[in-house]
Design a protein around this motif. Sequence first.
Motif, PDB file in Angstrom:
ATOM      1  N   ASP A  61     -95.869-115.499  37.606  1.00 26.78           N
ATOM      2  CA  ASP A  61     -95.825-115.175  39.031  1.00 26.78           C
ATOM      3  C   ASP A  61     -94.448-115.515  39.580  1.00 26.78           C
ATOM      4  OD1 ASP A  61     -98.407-114.170  39.823  1.00 26.78           O
ATOM      5  OD2 ASP A  61     -99.195-116.171  39.419  1.00 26.78           O
ATOM      6  N   LEU A  62     -93.807-114.531  40.223  1.00 23.76           N
ATOM      7  CA  LEU A  62     -92.488-114.744  40.795  1.00 23.76           C
ATOM      8  C   LEU A  62     -92.387-114.087  42.163  1.00 23.76           C
ATOM      9  CD1 LEU A  62     -90.182-113.970  37.724  1.00 23.76           C
ATOM     10  CD2 LEU A  62     -90.846-116.214  38.570  1.00 23.76           C
ATOM     11  N   SER A  63     -91.508-114.625  42.985  1.00 21.63           N
ATOM     12  CA  SER A  63     -91.207-114.030  44.282  1.00 21.63           C
ATOM     13  C   SER A  63     -90.206-112.899  44.088  1.00 21.63           C
ATOM     14  CB  SER A  63     -90.601-115.082  45.214  1.00 21.63           C
ATOM     15  OG  SER A  63     -89.309-115.449  44.749  1.00 21.63           O
ATOM     16  N   GLN A  64     -89.996-112.118  45.126  1.00 18.30           N
ATOM     17  CA  GLN A  64     -89.005-111.041  45.053  1.00 18.30           C
ATOM     18  C   GLN A  64     -87.611-111.613  44.796  1.00 18.30           C
ATOM     19  OE1 GLN A  64     -88.995-108.269  48.320  1.00 18.30           O
ATOM     20  NE2 GLN A  64     -87.051-107.383  47.696  1.00 18.30           N
ATOM     21  N   ALA A  65     -87.269-112.705  45.439  1.00 15.73           N
ATOM     22  CA  ALA A  65     -85.954-113.312  45.239  1.00 15.73           C
ATOM     23  C   ALA A  65     -85.769-113.748  43.782  1.00 15.73           C
ATOM     24  CB  ALA A  65     -85.768-114.504  46.182  1.00 15.73           C
ATOM     25  N   GLN A  66     -86.807-114.315  43.193  1.00 13.75           N
ATOM     26  CA  GLN A  66     -86.724-114.734  41.792  1.00 13.75           C
ATOM     27  C   GLN A  66     -86.577-113.531  40.858  1.00 13.75           C
ATOM     28  OE1 GLN A  66     -90.426-116.950  42.098  1.00 13.75           O
ATOM     29  NE2 GLN A  66     -89.361-118.828  41.483  1.00 13.75           N
ATOM     30  N   VAL A  67     -87.325-112.464  41.129  1.00 11.46           N
ATOM     31  CA  VAL A  67     -87.225-111.247  40.317  1.00 11.46           C
ATOM     32  C   VAL A  67     -85.825-110.654  40.440  1.00 11.46           C
ATOM     33  CG1 VAL A  67     -88.049-108.860  40.097  1.00 11.46           C
ATOM     34  CG2 VAL A  67     -89.695-110.736  40.346  1.00 11.46           C
ATOM     35  N   ASN A  68     -85.285-110.610  41.648  1.00 15.65           N
ATOM     36  CA  ASN A  68     -83.929-110.090  41.850  1.00 15.65           C
ATOM     37  C   ASN A  68     -82.907-110.874  41.023  1.00 15.65           C
ATOM     38  OD1 ASN A  68     -84.912-108.195  43.637  1.00 15.65           O
ATOM     39  ND2 ASN A  68     -84.179-109.246  45.465  1.00 15.65           N
ATOM     40  N   LEU A  69     -83.039-112.198  40.998  1.00 21.74           N
ATOM     41  CA  LEU A  69     -82.118-113.028  40.223  1.00 21.74           C
ATOM     42  C   LEU A  69     -82.251-112.766  38.724  1.00 21.74           C
ATOM     43  CD1 LEU A  69     -82.146-116.472  42.056  1.00 21.74           C
ATOM     44  CD2 LEU A  69     -80.234-114.893  41.809  1.00 21.74           C
ATOM     45  N   ILE A  70     -83.466-112.607  38.267  1.00 19.61           N
ATOM     46  CA  ILE A  70     -83.665-112.319  36.839  1.00 19.61           C
ATOM     47  C   ILE A  70     -83.016-110.990  36.484  1.00 19.61           C
ATOM     48  CG2 ILE A  70     -85.409-111.698  35.114  1.00 19.61           C
ATOM     49  CD1 ILE A  70     -87.135-113.949  36.464  1.00 19.61           C
ATOM     50  N   TRP A  71     -83.232-109.961  37.324  1.00 17.91           N
ATOM     51  CA  TRP A  71     -82.626-108.659  37.045  1.00 17.91           C
ATOM     52  C   TRP A  71     -81.095-108.756  37.087  1.00 17.91           C
ATOM     53  CZ3 TRP A  71     -83.469-104.310  34.730  1.00 17.91           C
ATOM     54  CH2 TRP A  71     -82.569-103.258  34.920  1.00 17.91           C
ATOM     55  N   SER A  72     -80.561-109.420  38.095  1.00 20.51           N
ATOM     56  CA  SER A  72     -79.109-109.461  38.299  1.00 20.51           C
ATOM     57  C   SER A  72     -78.389-110.432  37.373  1.00 20.51           C
ATOM     58  CB  SER A  72     -78.798-109.862  39.742  1.00 20.51           C
ATOM     59  OG  SER A  72     -79.321-108.917  40.628  1.00 20.51           O
ATOM     60  N   ASP A  73     -79.008-111.569  37.095  1.00 20.11           N
ATOM     61  CA  ASP A  73     -78.290-112.640  36.403  1.00 20.11           C
ATOM     62  C   ASP A  73     -78.759-112.922  34.980  1.00 20.11           C
ATOM     63  OD1 ASP A  73     -76.955-112.872  38.778  1.00 20.11           O
ATOM     64  OD2 ASP A  73     -77.920-114.747  39.379  1.00 20.11           O
ATOM     65  N   GLU A  74     -79.986-112.561  34.652  1.00 17.37           N
ATOM     66  CA  GLU A  74     -80.512-112.944  33.339  1.00 17.37           C
ATOM     67  C   GLU A  74     -80.589-111.781  32.355  1.00 17.37           C
ATOM     68  OE1 GLU A  74     -84.390-115.195  31.493  1.00 17.37           O
ATOM     69  OE2 GLU A  74     -83.668-115.758  33.463  1.00 17.37           O
ATOM     70  N   ILE A  75     -80.988-110.618  32.822  1.00 16.84           N
ATOM     71  CA  ILE A  75     -81.162-109.485  31.928  1.00 16.84           C
ATOM     72  C   ILE A  75     -79.838-108.749  31.786  1.00 16.84           C
ATOM     73  CG2 ILE A  75     -82.375-107.309  31.539  1.00 16.84           C
ATOM     74  CD1 ILE A  75     -84.735-108.558  33.076  1.00 16.84           C
ATOM     75  N   ARG A  76     -79.299-108.784  30.591  1.00 16.70           N
ATOM     76  CA  ARG A  76     -78.018-108.126  30.332  1.00 16.70           C
ATOM     77  C   ARG A  76     -78.236-106.629  30.142  1.00 16.70           C
ATOM     78  NH1 ARG A  76     -76.585-112.204  25.678  1.00 16.70           N
ATOM     79  NH2 ARG A  76     -78.829-112.449  25.870  1.00 16.70           N
ATOM     80  N   GLY A  77     -77.214-105.868  30.496  1.00 13.97           N
ATOM     81  CA  GLY A  77     -77.268-104.411  30.396  1.00 13.97           C
ATOM     82  C   GLY A  77     -77.098-103.927  28.966  1.00 13.97           C
ATOM     83  N   VAL A  78     -78.056-104.290  28.135  1.00 10.81           N
ATOM     84  CA  VAL A  78     -78.049-103.923  26.725  1.00 10.81           C
ATOM     85  C   VAL A  78     -79.237-102.991  26.472  1.00 10.81           C
ATOM     86  CG1 VAL A  78     -78.307-104.824  24.364  1.00 10.81           C
ATOM     87  CG2 VAL A  78     -76.990-106.113  26.061  1.00 10.81           C
ATOM     88  N   GLU A  79     -79.007-101.929  25.721  1.00 10.73           N
ATOM     89  CA  GLU A  79     -80.089-100.996  25.416  1.00 10.73           C
ATOM     90  C   GLU A  79     -81.292-101.753  24.863  1.00 10.73           C
ATOM     91  OE1 GLU A  79     -81.016 -97.033  22.737  1.00 10.73           O
ATOM     92  OE2 GLU A  79     -78.968 -97.794  22.831  1.00 10.73           O
ATOM     93  N   GLY A  80     -82.463-101.463  25.435  1.00 11.31           N
ATOM     94  CA  GLY A  80     -83.708-102.097  25.002  1.00 11.31           C
ATOM     95  C   GLY A  80     -84.151-103.256  25.867  1.00 11.31           C
ATOM     96  N   ASN A  81     -83.255-103.844  26.640  1.00 12.53           N
ATOM     97  CA  ASN A  81     -83.661-104.921  27.545  1.00 12.53           C
ATOM     98  C   ASN A  81     -84.429-104.321  28.719  1.00 12.53           C
ATOM     99  OD1 ASN A  81     -82.452-106.818  25.957  1.00 12.53           O
ATOM    100  ND2 ASN A  81     -80.731-107.205  27.327  1.00 12.53           N
ATOM    101  N   PHE A  82     -85.372-105.090  29.264  1.00  7.80           N
ATOM    102  CA  PHE A  82     -86.187-104.559  30.354  1.00  7.80           C
ATOM    103  C   PHE A  82     -86.760-105.665  31.218  1.00  7.80           C
ATOM    104  CE2 PHE A  82     -89.160-105.228  26.875  1.00  7.80           C
ATOM    105  CZ  PHE A  82     -90.217-105.878  27.490  1.00  7.80           C
ATOM    106  N   LEU A  83     -87.219-105.242  32.392  1.00  5.50           N
ATOM    107  CA  LEU A  83     -87.955-106.083  33.334  1.00  5.50           C
ATOM    108  C   LEU A  83     -89.212-105.320  33.706  1.00  5.50           C
ATOM    109  CD1 LEU A  83     -88.290-108.378  35.501  1.00  5.50           C
ATOM    110  CD2 LEU A  83     -86.998-106.886  37.035  1.00  5.50           C
TER     111      LEU A  83
END
Length: 119
Positions: free
Chosen positions: A19-41
């Motif tokens: 369970d995450l808030s919108q702010a937490q999800v935004n941070l994961i997308w922006s800061d944790e998930i690298r723009g590498v083929e196959g990565n996803f949220l």
Amino acid sequence: MKAFWNDCGEGPIYDSSVDLSQAQVNLIWSDEIRGVEGNFLGLTDDRGNTIQFYFSAGIPDEVEDASHLKIVLVDFPVKEKRGSYSKQVTIGEVLGLIAIVFDVGASHQSFNDLSFGAW
């Protein structure tokens, strides 16, 4: 909102979503998930609808601002129909789509210009 993701093999899988808030999800997308083929949220709403943001290609090393790259597949899996509704979007569109999901849910019926593909 329940979230799951993959960043080069790291992150909680669907069965272990958190369970995450919108702010937490935004941070994961922006800061944790690298723009590498196959990565996803992925996000699952309280009605069981799921949306996934999947890098269908990687961000080239020489690109400083990748927001214009249309390399994210937005995917709404629908098990009952044995397929998904989807479309390609730019990296820069994802945070706006996440905001919509937190506002109205992750049903494909709330989004435009989707095409259906059987699995």
